[in-house]
Design an enzyme around this catalytic site. Structure first.
Site, short mmCIF file in Angstrom:
data_model
loop_
_atom_site.label_atom_id
_atom_site.label_comp_id
_atom_site.label_asym_id
_atom_site.label_seq_id
_atom_site.Cartn_x
_atom_site.Cartn_y
_atom_site.Cartn_z
N GLU A 1 -4.77 -7.02 14.59
CA GLU A 1 -4.28 -5.68 14.25
C GLU A 1 -5.46 -4.69 14.34
O GLU A 1 -5.26 -3.52 14.65
CB GLU A 1 -3.66 -5.67 12.84
CG GLU A 1 -2.68 -4.52 12.64
CD GLU A 1 -1.89 -4.61 11.34
OE1 GLU A 1 -2.47 -4.39 10.27
OE2 GLU A 1 -0.67 -4.87 11.39
N HIS B 1 -5.17 -33.64 16.94
CA HIS B 1 -4.07 -34.48 17.43
C HIS B 1 -2.94 -33.62 17.96
O HIS B 1 -1.80 -34.06 18.05
CB HIS B 1 -3.58 -35.40 16.31
CG HIS B 1 -4.69 -36.27 15.81
ND1 HIS B 1 -5.00 -37.48 16.39
CD2 HIS B 1 -5.61 -36.07 14.85
CE1 HIS B 1 -6.05 -38.00 15.78
NE2 HIS B 1 -6.45 -37.15 14.84
N LYS C 1 0.84 -1.20 0.00
CA LYS C 1 0.00 0.00 0.00
C LYS C 1 0.88 1.26 0.00
O LYS C 1 0.69 2.16 -0.79
CB LYS C 1 -0.93 -0.03 1.22
CG LYS C 1 -1.83 1.18 1.31
CD LYS C 1 -2.81 1.08 2.46
CE LYS C 1 -3.55 2.41 2.59
NZ LYS C 1 -4.55 2.42 3.64
N LYS D 1 8.99 -0.69 14.18
CA LYS D 1 9.54 -0.39 12.85
C LYS D 1 10.63 0.67 12.97
O LYS D 1 11.70 0.56 12.37
CB LYS D 1 8.45 0.16 11.92
CG LYS D 1 7.51 -0.87 11.36
CD LYS D 1 6.62 -0.20 10.30
CE LYS D 1 5.42 -1.02 9.96
NZ LYS D 1 4.47 -0.36 9.09
N GLY E 1 -4.80 -2.06 4.94
CA GLY E 1 -4.00 -3.20 4.51
C GLY E 1 -4.69 -4.53 4.76
O GLY E 1 -4.77 -5.40 3.87
N ARG E 2 -5.23 -4.72 5.95
CA ARG E 2 -5.83 -6.02 6.29
C ARG E 2 -7.23 -6.18 5.72
O ARG E 2 -7.88 -7.20 5.93
CB ARG E 2 -5.82 -6.22 7.80
CG ARG E 2 -6.44 -5.09 8.60
CD ARG E 2 -6.08 -5.20 10.07
NE ARG E 2 -6.56 -4.06 10.85
CZ ARG E 2 -5.91 -2.92 11.00
NH1 ARG E 2 -4.75 -2.75 10.41
NH2 ARG E 2 -6.40 -1.94 11.74
#
Ligand code: F6P
Length: 541
Positions: free
Chosen positions: A354, A385, A206, A505, A268-269
Protein backbone atom coordinates in the site's frame (compact mmCIF):
# COMPACT_ATOMS: atom_id res chain seq x y z
CA UNK A 1 13.13 10.27 -19.04
CA UNK A 2 12.51 10.55 -15.34
CA UNK A 3 15.04 12.34 -13.12
CA UNK A 4 15.98 9.15 -11.29
CA UNK A 5 17.23 7.53 -14.49
CA UNK A 6 19.29 10.61 -15.24
CA UNK A 7 21.25 10.48 -11.99
CA UNK A 8 24.92 9.67 -12.24
CA UNK A 9 24.61 6.75 -9.82
CA UNK A 10 21.68 5.18 -11.69
CA UNK A 11 23.61 5.25 -14.96
CA UNK A 12 26.66 3.84 -13.23
CA UNK A 13 24.52 1.10 -11.69
CA UNK A 14 23.18 0.22 -15.13
CA UNK A 15 26.70 -0.10 -16.50
CA UNK A 16 27.79 -2.08 -13.45
CA UNK A 17 24.75 -4.37 -13.75
CA UNK A 18 25.61 -5.16 -17.38
CA UNK A 19 28.92 -6.71 -16.38
CA UNK A 20 28.00 -7.96 -12.91
CA UNK A 21 24.58 -9.53 -13.35
CA UNK A 22 25.83 -13.08 -14.00
CA UNK A 23 28.48 -13.12 -11.27
CA UNK A 24 27.78 -16.06 -9.01
CA UNK A 25 27.68 -15.87 -5.24
CA UNK A 26 30.17 -18.75 -5.17
CA UNK A 27 32.60 -16.53 -7.03
CA UNK A 28 31.92 -13.56 -4.76
CA UNK A 29 32.70 -15.63 -1.68
CA UNK A 30 35.89 -16.96 -3.28
CA UNK A 31 37.03 -13.48 -4.31
CA UNK A 32 36.46 -11.97 -0.89
CA UNK A 33 37.30 -14.05 2.16
CA UNK A 34 36.11 -11.24 4.46
CA UNK A 35 32.69 -10.91 2.88
CA UNK A 36 30.81 -12.84 5.56
CA UNK A 37 32.31 -10.58 8.21
CA UNK A 38 32.01 -7.29 6.35
CA UNK A 39 28.46 -7.58 4.99
CA UNK A 40 26.85 -7.61 8.40
CA UNK A 41 25.21 -4.81 10.32
CA UNK A 42 23.80 -4.87 13.84
CA UNK A 43 21.17 -2.58 15.35
CA UNK A 44 18.35 -2.60 17.91
CA UNK A 45 18.83 -6.27 18.79
CA UNK A 46 18.97 -7.41 15.15
CA UNK A 47 21.81 -8.68 13.01
CA UNK A 48 21.40 -8.32 9.26
CA UNK A 49 23.69 -10.62 7.32
CA UNK A 50 23.57 -9.58 3.67
CA UNK A 51 26.64 -11.47 2.54
CA UNK A 52 24.43 -13.73 0.39
CA UNK A 53 23.21 -10.78 -1.68
CA UNK A 54 24.35 -10.40 -5.28
CA UNK A 55 26.43 -7.33 -4.59
CA UNK A 56 30.08 -6.42 -4.22
CA UNK A 57 31.75 -3.30 -2.84
CA UNK A 58 31.21 -1.46 -6.11
CA UNK A 59 27.48 -2.26 -6.16
CA UNK A 60 27.08 -1.07 -2.60
CA UNK A 61 29.10 2.07 -3.15
CA UNK A 62 26.92 2.96 -6.16
CA UNK A 63 23.71 2.25 -4.25
CA UNK A 64 24.84 4.55 -1.42
CA UNK A 65 25.75 7.17 -4.01
CA UNK A 66 22.28 6.82 -5.47
CA UNK A 67 20.80 7.36 -2.01
CA UNK A 68 22.88 10.51 -1.61
CA UNK A 69 21.99 11.82 -5.05
CA UNK A 70 18.32 11.32 -4.18
CA UNK A 71 18.86 13.18 -0.86
CA UNK A 72 17.69 10.25 1.24
CA UNK A 73 19.16 11.74 4.42
CA UNK A 74 17.40 15.09 3.88
CA UNK A 75 14.12 13.31 3.12
CA UNK A 76 14.48 11.18 6.25
CA UNK A 77 15.26 14.26 8.34
CA UNK A 78 12.19 16.01 6.93
CA UNK A 79 10.02 13.09 8.03
CA UNK A 80 11.54 13.09 11.53
CA UNK A 81 11.13 16.88 11.69
CA UNK A 82 7.38 16.65 11.16
CA UNK A 83 7.34 18.26 7.72
CA UNK A 84 4.34 17.54 5.51
CA UNK A 85 6.10 14.72 3.64
CA UNK A 86 2.75 13.17 2.72
CA UNK A 87 2.28 15.80 0.06
CA UNK A 88 -0.93 14.53 -1.53
CA UNK A 89 -2.69 14.72 1.83
CA UNK A 90 -0.65 17.67 3.06
CA UNK A 91 0.32 16.14 6.34
CA UNK A 92 3.29 14.84 8.24
CA UNK A 93 4.03 11.13 8.64
CA UNK A 94 5.14 11.10 12.24
CA UNK A 95 4.74 7.48 13.32
CA UNK A 96 8.23 7.84 14.84
CA UNK A 97 6.62 10.16 17.44
CA UNK A 98 4.37 7.31 18.61
CA UNK A 99 7.35 5.60 20.19
CA UNK A 100 9.47 8.56 21.21
CA UNK A 101 10.29 8.89 24.92
CA UNK A 102 8.15 11.33 26.91
CA UNK A 103 11.06 13.77 27.10
CA UNK A 104 11.40 14.06 23.31
CA UNK A 105 10.22 17.14 21.46
CA UNK A 106 8.80 16.41 18.01
CA UNK A 107 6.92 19.21 16.40
CA UNK A 108 4.62 19.44 13.46
CA UNK A 109 2.98 22.72 12.50
CA UNK A 110 4.72 24.23 15.52
CA UNK A 111 3.16 21.87 18.08
CA UNK A 112 5.08 19.30 20.12
CA UNK A 113 3.07 16.10 19.60
CA UNK A 114 4.84 13.95 22.20
CA UNK A 115 2.80 14.99 25.30
CA UNK A 116 -0.48 14.02 23.60
CA UNK A 117 0.99 10.67 22.49
CA UNK A 118 1.99 9.91 26.07
CA UNK A 119 -1.28 11.08 27.53
CA UNK A 120 -3.14 8.62 25.23
CA UNK A 121 -0.66 5.87 26.14
CA UNK A 122 -1.33 6.51 29.83
CA UNK A 123 -5.11 6.32 29.31
CA UNK A 124 -4.68 3.14 27.28
CA UNK A 125 -2.56 1.62 30.06
CA UNK A 126 -5.21 2.43 32.66
CA UNK A 127 -7.94 0.90 30.52
CA UNK A 128 -5.84 -2.18 29.73
CA UNK A 129 -5.10 -2.76 33.41
CA UNK A 130 -8.77 -2.41 34.37
CA UNK A 131 -9.61 -5.11 31.84
CA UNK A 132 -6.68 -7.36 32.71
CA UNK A 133 -7.50 -7.29 36.43
CA UNK A 134 -11.15 -8.07 35.80
CA UNK A 135 -12.37 -4.72 37.14
CA UNK A 136 -14.01 -3.84 33.82
CA UNK A 137 -17.44 -5.42 34.10
CA UNK A 138 -20.04 -6.23 31.48
CA UNK A 139 -23.75 -5.48 31.81
CA UNK A 140 -24.38 -8.45 34.12
CA UNK A 141 -21.53 -7.58 36.48
CA UNK A 142 -19.26 -10.34 35.19
CA UNK A 143 -15.72 -9.29 34.22
CA UNK A 144 -14.86 -8.80 30.55
CA UNK A 145 -12.92 -11.84 29.33
CA UNK A 146 -13.31 -11.59 25.55
CA UNK A 147 -11.91 -8.77 23.47
CA UNK A 148 -13.03 -8.53 19.84
CA UNK A 149 -11.15 -6.01 17.71
CA UNK A 150 -13.21 -4.83 14.76
CA UNK A 151 -11.12 -3.13 12.08
CA UNK A 152 -9.60 -3.67 8.66
CA UNK A 153 -6.32 -2.89 6.87
CA UNK A 154 -4.02 -1.06 9.25
CA UNK A 155 -6.66 -1.20 11.96
CA UNK A 156 -6.52 -5.00 11.87
CA UNK A 157 -3.32 -6.34 10.32
CA UNK A 158 -0.94 -4.72 12.83
CA UNK A 159 -2.99 -5.70 15.89
CA UNK A 160 -3.47 -9.28 14.63
CA UNK A 161 0.17 -9.67 13.73
CA UNK A 162 1.35 -8.23 17.06
CA UNK A 163 -1.07 -10.38 19.05
CA UNK A 164 0.09 -13.54 17.27
CA UNK A 165 3.76 -12.53 17.48
CA UNK A 166 3.56 -11.76 21.20
CA UNK A 167 1.01 -14.40 22.20
CA UNK A 168 3.70 -16.01 24.36
CA UNK A 169 3.64 -12.90 26.58
CA UNK A 170 -0.14 -12.56 26.60
CA UNK A 171 -2.63 -13.08 29.41
CA UNK A 172 -4.14 -16.50 28.66
CA UNK A 173 -7.25 -15.73 30.74
CA UNK A 174 -8.35 -13.32 28.03
CA UNK A 175 -9.68 -14.34 24.63
CA UNK A 176 -8.65 -12.04 21.80
CA UNK A 177 -10.41 -12.25 18.51
CA UNK A 178 -10.33 -10.13 15.38
CA UNK A 179 -13.05 -9.30 12.88
CA UNK A 180 -12.10 -7.59 9.64
CA UNK A 181 -13.92 -9.07 6.69
CA UNK A 182 -17.37 -7.84 5.71
CA UNK A 183 -18.15 -11.47 4.93
CA UNK A 184 -20.56 -12.25 7.78
CA UNK A 185 -18.67 -15.45 8.42
CA UNK A 186 -15.87 -13.50 10.04
CA UNK A 187 -18.12 -11.94 12.67
CA UNK A 188 -20.16 -15.11 13.18
CA UNK A 189 -17.11 -17.25 13.81
CA UNK A 190 -15.40 -14.62 15.95
CA UNK A 191 -18.25 -14.45 18.47
CA UNK A 192 -19.07 -18.14 18.39
CA UNK A 193 -19.17 -19.44 21.92
CA UNK A 194 -18.70 -16.03 23.54
CA UNK A 195 -20.95 -14.77 26.35
CA UNK A 196 -22.17 -11.28 25.41
CA UNK A 197 -21.88 -10.06 29.01
CA UNK A 198 -18.15 -10.96 29.01
CA UNK A 199 -17.41 -9.49 25.58
CA UNK A 200 -15.91 -6.11 24.74
CA UNK A 201 -15.80 -4.83 21.17
CA UNK A 202 -13.02 -2.47 20.17
CA UNK A 203 -14.03 -0.57 17.05
CA UNK A 204 -10.72 0.36 15.45
CA UNK A 205 -10.97 2.73 12.53
CA UNK A 206 -8.94 5.82 11.82
CA UNK A 207 -11.78 7.37 9.84
CA UNK A 208 -14.69 5.61 11.55
CA UNK A 209 -16.35 5.47 8.15
CA UNK A 210 -14.86 2.33 6.59
CA UNK A 211 -17.74 0.28 5.20
CA UNK A 212 -16.53 -3.11 6.43
CA UNK A 213 -15.73 -1.90 9.94
CA UNK A 214 -18.93 0.07 10.38
CA UNK A 215 -21.01 -2.86 9.08
CA UNK A 216 -19.31 -5.19 11.57
CA UNK A 217 -19.66 -2.63 14.40
CA UNK A 218 -23.40 -2.35 13.78
CA UNK A 219 -23.69 -6.13 13.70
CA UNK A 220 -21.81 -6.31 17.00
CA UNK A 221 -24.24 -3.84 18.53
CA UNK A 222 -27.18 -5.89 17.29
CA UNK A 223 -25.58 -9.07 18.65
CA UNK A 224 -25.31 -7.43 22.07
CA UNK A 225 -28.80 -5.95 21.87
CA UNK A 226 -30.18 -9.42 21.27
CA UNK A 227 -28.88 -10.28 24.74
CA UNK A 228 -29.24 -6.96 26.59
CA UNK A 229 -32.16 -5.27 24.93
CA UNK A 230 -32.21 -1.59 24.03
CA UNK A 231 -30.83 -0.22 27.33
CA UNK A 232 -28.00 2.09 26.26
CA UNK A 233 -26.43 2.03 29.71
CA UNK A 234 -26.06 -1.73 29.56
CA UNK A 235 -24.47 -1.56 26.13
CA UNK A 236 -22.01 1.15 27.08
CA UNK A 237 -19.33 -0.99 28.79
CA UNK A 238 -19.13 -3.26 25.77
CA UNK A 239 -17.63 -0.81 23.28
CA UNK A 240 -14.40 1.12 22.93
CA UNK A 241 -13.38 3.21 19.93
CA UNK A 242 -9.92 3.82 18.48
CA UNK A 243 -10.13 6.61 15.98
CA UNK A 244 -9.27 10.11 14.86
CA UNK A 245 -12.98 10.79 14.32
CA UNK A 246 -14.42 11.55 17.75
CA UNK A 247 -17.69 12.87 16.35
CA UNK A 248 -18.47 9.70 14.41
CA UNK A 249 -17.52 7.48 17.37
CA UNK A 250 -19.83 9.53 19.63
CA UNK A 251 -22.60 9.33 17.03
CA UNK A 252 -22.23 5.55 17.05
CA UNK A 253 -22.81 5.68 20.81
CA UNK A 254 -19.28 5.44 22.17
CA UNK A 255 -18.59 8.31 24.60
CA UNK A 256 -15.30 10.22 24.42
CA UNK A 257 -14.11 8.66 27.73
CA UNK A 258 -14.21 5.27 26.00
CA UNK A 259 -12.40 6.49 22.97
CA UNK A 260 -8.66 6.61 22.32
CA UNK A 261 -7.53 9.02 19.67
CA UNK A 262 -4.54 9.55 17.50
CA UNK A 263 -3.52 12.18 15.01
CA UNK A 264 -4.10 12.44 11.28
CA UNK A 265 -0.36 12.10 10.77
CA UNK A 266 -0.53 8.41 11.75
CA UNK A 267 -1.10 6.43 8.57
CA UNK A 268 -3.30 3.34 8.89
CA UNK A 269 -0.48 0.93 8.04
CA UNK A 270 1.87 2.77 10.42
CA UNK A 271 -0.54 2.71 13.34
CA UNK A 272 -0.05 -0.54 15.27
CA UNK A 273 1.90 1.37 17.94
CA UNK A 274 -0.74 4.10 18.29
CA UNK A 275 -4.12 3.78 20.05
CA UNK A 276 -4.84 1.16 17.37
CA UNK A 277 -2.57 -1.09 19.44
CA UNK A 278 -4.96 -1.16 22.41
CA UNK A 279 -5.84 -4.83 21.84
CA UNK A 280 -2.10 -5.63 21.86
CA UNK A 281 -1.70 -3.71 25.11
CA UNK A 282 -4.63 -5.52 26.71
CA UNK A 283 -3.16 -8.87 25.66
CA UNK A 284 0.44 -8.35 26.75
CA UNK A 285 0.07 -5.58 29.33
CA UNK A 286 1.26 -1.97 29.32
CA UNK A 287 4.80 -2.82 30.36
CA UNK A 288 5.40 -5.18 27.45
CA UNK A 289 3.69 -2.72 25.10
CA UNK A 290 6.14 -0.04 26.25
CA UNK A 291 8.98 -2.48 25.67
CA UNK A 292 7.73 -2.86 22.09
CA UNK A 293 7.80 0.92 21.69
CA UNK A 294 11.36 0.95 23.01
CA UNK A 295 12.29 -1.52 20.26
CA UNK A 296 10.61 0.64 17.62
CA UNK A 297 12.42 3.70 18.92
CA UNK A 298 15.81 1.98 18.96
CA UNK A 299 15.45 1.21 15.25
CA UNK A 300 14.18 4.74 14.56
CA UNK A 301 17.28 6.17 16.21
CA UNK A 302 19.51 3.83 14.26
CA UNK A 303 17.82 4.84 10.99
CA UNK A 304 18.04 8.53 11.91
CA UNK A 305 21.67 8.56 12.96
CA UNK A 306 23.72 5.70 11.48
CA UNK A 307 25.80 6.46 8.40
CA UNK A 308 24.16 5.07 5.27
CA UNK A 309 26.85 2.41 4.92
CA UNK A 310 25.95 0.96 8.35
CA UNK A 311 22.26 1.69 8.28
CA UNK A 312 20.14 -1.47 8.32
CA UNK A 313 16.88 -0.10 6.86
CA UNK A 314 18.85 1.84 4.23
CA UNK A 315 20.79 -1.26 3.19
CA UNK A 316 17.62 -3.35 2.98
CA UNK A 317 15.80 -0.66 1.01
CA UNK A 318 18.67 -0.21 -1.44
CA UNK A 319 18.94 -3.96 -1.98
CA UNK A 320 15.25 -3.98 -2.89
CA UNK A 321 15.90 -1.23 -5.43
CA UNK A 322 18.81 -3.22 -6.86
CA UNK A 323 16.62 -6.28 -7.45
CA UNK A 324 13.39 -4.53 -8.45
CA UNK A 325 14.90 -2.06 -10.88
CA UNK A 326 18.00 -3.75 -12.24
CA UNK A 327 17.33 -7.48 -12.04
CA UNK A 328 13.61 -6.77 -12.54
CA UNK A 329 12.74 -9.20 -9.78
CA UNK A 330 9.15 -8.38 -8.99
CA UNK A 331 8.67 -10.14 -5.66
CA UNK A 332 10.33 -10.52 -2.28
CA UNK A 333 9.63 -13.52 -0.07
CA UNK A 334 9.60 -12.88 3.68
CA UNK A 335 10.20 -16.12 5.52
CA UNK A 336 10.13 -15.98 9.32
CA UNK A 337 11.39 -19.08 11.11
CA UNK A 338 9.15 -18.47 14.08
CA UNK A 339 5.63 -19.76 14.15
CA UNK A 340 4.60 -16.77 16.22
CA UNK A 341 5.36 -14.61 13.18
CA UNK A 342 2.83 -16.44 11.04
CA UNK A 343 0.92 -13.22 10.27
CA UNK A 344 4.02 -11.12 9.68
CA UNK A 345 4.00 -11.46 5.89
CA UNK A 346 0.31 -10.54 5.74
CA UNK A 347 1.09 -7.46 7.81
CA UNK A 348 4.02 -6.57 5.57
CA UNK A 349 1.88 -6.86 2.47
CA UNK A 350 -0.06 -3.77 3.47
CA UNK A 351 2.97 -1.92 4.82
CA UNK A 352 5.03 -2.46 1.69
CA UNK A 353 2.48 -2.65 -1.11
CA UNK A 354 0.00 0.00 0.00
CA UNK A 355 3.00 2.26 0.59
CA UNK A 356 5.06 1.64 -2.50
CA UNK A 357 2.50 0.54 -5.09
CA UNK A 358 2.72 3.88 -6.89
CA UNK A 359 2.94 4.92 -10.54
CA UNK A 360 3.74 8.62 -10.32
CA UNK A 361 6.45 10.66 -8.63
CA UNK A 362 5.71 13.29 -6.00
CA UNK A 363 5.33 15.88 -8.76
CA UNK A 364 2.84 13.70 -10.62
CA UNK A 365 5.15 12.39 -13.33
CA UNK A 366 4.65 8.84 -14.60
CA UNK A 367 7.59 6.70 -13.44
CA UNK A 368 9.69 4.86 -16.01
CA UNK A 369 11.10 2.29 -13.58
CA UNK A 370 9.62 -0.36 -11.34
CA UNK A 371 8.33 0.69 -7.93
CA UNK A 372 7.07 -1.43 -5.01
CA UNK A 373 7.81 -5.12 -5.13
CA UNK A 374 5.24 -7.77 -4.27
CA UNK A 375 5.88 -8.99 -0.72
CA UNK A 376 4.63 -12.39 0.33
CA UNK A 377 5.62 -15.35 2.44
CA UNK A 378 4.86 -17.98 5.03
CA UNK A 379 6.70 -19.13 8.09
CA UNK A 380 9.47 -21.67 7.74
CA UNK A 381 9.69 -24.56 7.77
CA UNK A 382 6.14 -24.86 6.36
CA UNK A 383 6.94 -22.89 3.20
CA UNK A 384 9.81 -25.28 2.44
CA UNK A 385 7.27 -28.00 1.70
CA UNK A 386 5.18 -25.71 -0.45
CA UNK A 387 6.61 -22.97 -2.68
CA UNK A 388 10.38 -23.09 -2.01
CA UNK A 389 10.83 -25.42 -5.00
CA UNK A 390 10.05 -22.49 -7.30
CA UNK A 391 12.51 -20.24 -5.49
CA UNK A 392 15.23 -22.91 -5.78
CA UNK A 393 14.73 -24.10 -9.33
CA UNK A 394 12.07 -21.93 -10.98
CA UNK A 395 12.76 -19.25 -13.56
CA UNK A 396 11.91 -16.22 -11.41
CA UNK A 397 14.48 -14.48 -9.27
CA UNK A 398 12.96 -14.13 -5.79
CA UNK A 399 15.12 -12.43 -3.17
CA UNK A 400 14.29 -13.75 0.29
CA UNK A 401 14.34 -12.22 3.75
CA UNK A 402 14.92 -15.01 6.27
CA UNK A 403 14.10 -14.11 9.87
CA UNK A 404 15.21 -16.31 12.76
CA UNK A 405 15.97 -16.39 16.47
CA UNK A 406 18.56 -18.14 18.60
CA UNK A 407 16.29 -18.95 21.52
CA UNK A 408 13.04 -20.83 21.43
CA UNK A 409 10.17 -19.35 23.40
CA UNK A 410 8.77 -22.84 23.76
CA UNK A 411 11.75 -25.08 24.20
CA UNK A 412 10.96 -28.64 23.19
CA UNK A 413 13.80 -31.12 22.78
CA UNK A 414 15.64 -30.56 19.51
CA UNK A 415 12.95 -28.43 17.84
CA UNK A 416 14.84 -25.14 17.91
CA UNK A 417 18.10 -26.66 16.61
CA UNK A 418 16.21 -28.26 13.75
CA UNK A 419 14.37 -25.01 13.01
CA UNK A 420 17.56 -22.95 12.96
CA UNK A 421 19.45 -25.55 10.93
CA UNK A 422 16.71 -25.31 8.32
CA UNK A 423 16.85 -21.56 7.89
CA UNK A 424 20.61 -21.61 7.45
CA UNK A 425 20.39 -24.60 5.12
CA UNK A 426 17.83 -22.90 2.89
CA UNK A 427 19.89 -19.73 2.60
CA UNK A 428 22.97 -21.81 1.77
CA UNK A 429 21.19 -23.98 -0.79
CA UNK A 430 19.67 -20.96 -2.50
CA UNK A 431 22.99 -19.13 -2.68
CA UNK A 432 25.37 -21.94 -3.54
CA UNK A 433 23.16 -24.42 -5.36
CA UNK A 434 24.57 -27.65 -6.70
CA UNK A 435 26.56 -27.89 -9.93
CA UNK A 436 26.30 -30.59 -12.57
CA UNK A 437 29.76 -31.80 -11.58
CA UNK A 438 28.66 -32.17 -7.97
CA UNK A 439 25.55 -34.03 -9.04
CA UNK A 440 27.60 -36.35 -11.25
CA UNK A 441 30.04 -36.99 -8.43
CA UNK A 442 27.15 -38.41 -6.44
CA UNK A 443 26.77 -41.04 -9.16
CA UNK A 444 23.40 -39.73 -10.37
CA UNK A 445 22.29 -41.19 -13.71
CA UNK A 446 22.93 -38.84 -16.67
CA UNK A 447 19.24 -38.44 -17.58
CA UNK A 448 18.36 -37.46 -14.02
CA UNK A 449 21.31 -35.15 -13.46
CA UNK A 450 19.85 -31.95 -15.02
CA UNK A 451 16.82 -32.23 -12.75
CA UNK A 452 19.06 -32.31 -9.70
CA UNK A 453 21.19 -29.34 -10.69
CA UNK A 454 20.48 -26.21 -8.68
CA UNK A 455 21.85 -23.06 -10.23
CA UNK A 456 22.06 -21.26 -6.89
CA UNK A 457 22.85 -17.54 -6.95
CA UNK A 458 19.47 -16.90 -5.29
CA UNK A 459 20.01 -13.95 -2.95
CA UNK A 460 18.82 -13.63 0.62
CA UNK A 461 19.05 -11.56 3.76
CA UNK A 462 19.44 -13.34 7.06
CA UNK A 463 17.88 -11.34 9.88
CA UNK A 464 18.77 -12.73 13.28
CA UNK A 465 17.86 -11.80 16.83
CA UNK A 466 18.47 -13.58 20.11
CA UNK A 467 14.82 -13.93 21.00
CA UNK A 468 11.39 -12.84 19.83
CA UNK A 469 10.43 -10.23 22.41
CA UNK A 470 8.25 -7.11 22.36
CA UNK A 471 11.46 -5.11 21.79
CA UNK A 472 12.73 -7.17 18.86
CA UNK A 473 9.26 -7.20 17.29
CA UNK A 474 9.03 -3.39 17.52
CA UNK A 475 12.48 -3.01 16.01
CA UNK A 476 11.65 -5.45 13.21
CA UNK A 477 8.51 -3.54 12.22
CA UNK A 478 10.38 -0.21 12.31
CA UNK A 479 13.10 -1.79 10.16
CA UNK A 480 10.61 -2.58 7.40
CA UNK A 481 8.85 0.79 7.78
CA UNK A 482 12.11 2.60 7.17
CA UNK A 483 13.17 0.26 4.39
CA UNK A 484 9.87 1.13 2.67
CA UNK A 485 10.63 4.82 3.20
CA UNK A 486 14.13 4.43 1.78
CA UNK A 487 12.76 2.90 -1.41
CA UNK A 488 10.12 5.60 -1.82
CA UNK A 489 12.79 8.27 -1.30
CA UNK A 490 14.80 6.82 -4.18
CA UNK A 491 11.75 6.45 -6.43
CA UNK A 492 10.48 9.91 -5.40
CA UNK A 493 7.04 8.45 -4.67
CA UNK A 494 4.71 9.02 -1.72
CA UNK A 495 4.68 6.02 0.63
CA UNK A 496 1.99 7.56 2.83
CA UNK A 497 -1.08 7.84 0.61
CA UNK A 498 -3.24 5.12 -0.98
CA UNK A 499 -5.49 6.71 -3.57
CA UNK A 500 -5.61 3.49 -5.55
CA UNK A 501 -7.98 1.81 -3.11
CA UNK A 502 -10.57 4.58 -3.41
CA UNK A 503 -12.11 3.76 -6.81
CA UNK A 504 -12.97 0.21 -5.74
CA UNK A 505 -14.57 1.55 -2.54
CA UNK A 506 -16.71 4.05 -4.48
CA UNK A 507 -17.84 1.46 -6.99
CA UNK A 508 -18.69 -1.03 -4.23
CA UNK A 509 -20.88 1.55 -2.49
CA UNK A 510 -22.73 2.19 -5.77
CA UNK A 511 -23.14 -1.50 -6.58
CA UNK A 512 -24.49 -2.30 -3.10
CA UNK A 513 -27.30 0.15 -3.79
CA UNK A 514 -27.94 -1.36 -7.22
CA UNK A 515 -28.10 -4.84 -5.76
CA UNK A 516 -30.48 -3.73 -3.05
CA UNK A 517 -32.83 -2.00 -5.52
CA UNK A 518 -33.14 -4.65 -8.24
CA UNK A 519 -34.96 -2.36 -10.63
CA UNK A 520 -32.14 0.19 -10.78
CA UNK A 521 -30.73 0.54 -14.28
CA UNK A 522 -27.19 -0.76 -14.60
CA UNK A 523 -24.77 1.52 -16.41
CA UNK A 524 -21.43 -0.21 -15.92
CA UNK A 525 -19.52 -2.03 -18.63
CA UNK A 526 -21.28 -5.09 -20.04
CA UNK A 527 -19.29 -7.58 -18.00
CA UNK A 528 -19.94 -5.78 -14.70
CA UNK A 529 -23.62 -5.40 -15.53
CA UNK A 530 -23.81 -9.13 -16.25
CA UNK A 531 -22.18 -10.04 -12.92
CA UNK A 532 -24.60 -7.83 -10.96
CA UNK A 533 -27.51 -9.20 -12.93
CA UNK A 534 -26.38 -12.78 -12.27
CA UNK A 535 -26.21 -12.07 -8.54
CA UNK A 536 -29.65 -10.44 -8.46
CA UNK A 537 -31.14 -13.58 -10.03
CA UNK A 538 -29.08 -16.08 -8.07
CA UNK A 539 -30.12 -14.41 -4.80
CA UNK A 540 -33.78 -14.56 -5.77
CA UNK A 541 -33.88 -18.16 -7.08
O1 F6P B 1 -7.74 0.16 2.47
C1 F6P B 1 -7.47 1.50 2.64
C2 F6P B 1 -7.41 1.92 4.05
O2 F6P B 1 -7.62 3.29 4.05
C3 F6P B 1 -6.10 1.57 4.76
O3 F6P B 1 -5.07 2.43 4.45
C4 F6P B 1 -6.50 1.61 6.18
O4 F6P B 1 -5.56 1.01 7.00
C5 F6P B 1 -7.82 0.87 6.09
O5 F6P B 1 -8.39 1.32 4.88
C6 F6P B 1 -8.76 1.06 7.24
O6 F6P B 1 -9.10 2.39 7.43
P1 F6P B 1 -9.75 2.89 8.77
O7 F6P B 1 -8.80 2.66 9.88
O8 F6P B 1 -10.04 4.34 8.55
O9 F6P B 1 -11.02 2.11 8.98
Amino acid sequence: MNKLRKTRAWKALQAHYATFQKTHLRELFTQDAERARRYVVEAAGWRLDYAKQRVNDETLQLLFELARERHLEAQRDAMFAGEAVNTTEQRAALHIALRAPATAVIKTAGVNVVPEVHSVLARMAKCAETIRTGEWKGYSGRPIRNIVNIGIGGSDLGPVMAFEALRYYSDRQLQLRFVSNVDGTDFTEAVRGLRPDETLFIVASKTFTTLETMTNAHTARNWLRAAVGQDKKKLAPHFLALSTNEKAANAFGIPSEQMFGFAEWVGGRYSMDSAIGLSTMIAIGPEAFHAMLVGFHAMDEHFRSAPLEQNMPVIMGLLNIWYADFFEASTVAVLPYSHYLKRFSAYLQQLTMESNGKHVTLDGQEVDYHTGSIFWGEPGTNGQHSFYQLIHQGTHLIPCDFIAFAEALNSLGRHQDILFANVVAQAEALAMGKTLAEVQQEGIAAELAPHKVMAGNRPSNLLLAKRLTPETLGALVALYEHSVFTQAAIWNTNPFDQWGVELGKQLAARIVKEIESPKAKLTHDASTNAAIDWYRHARRD
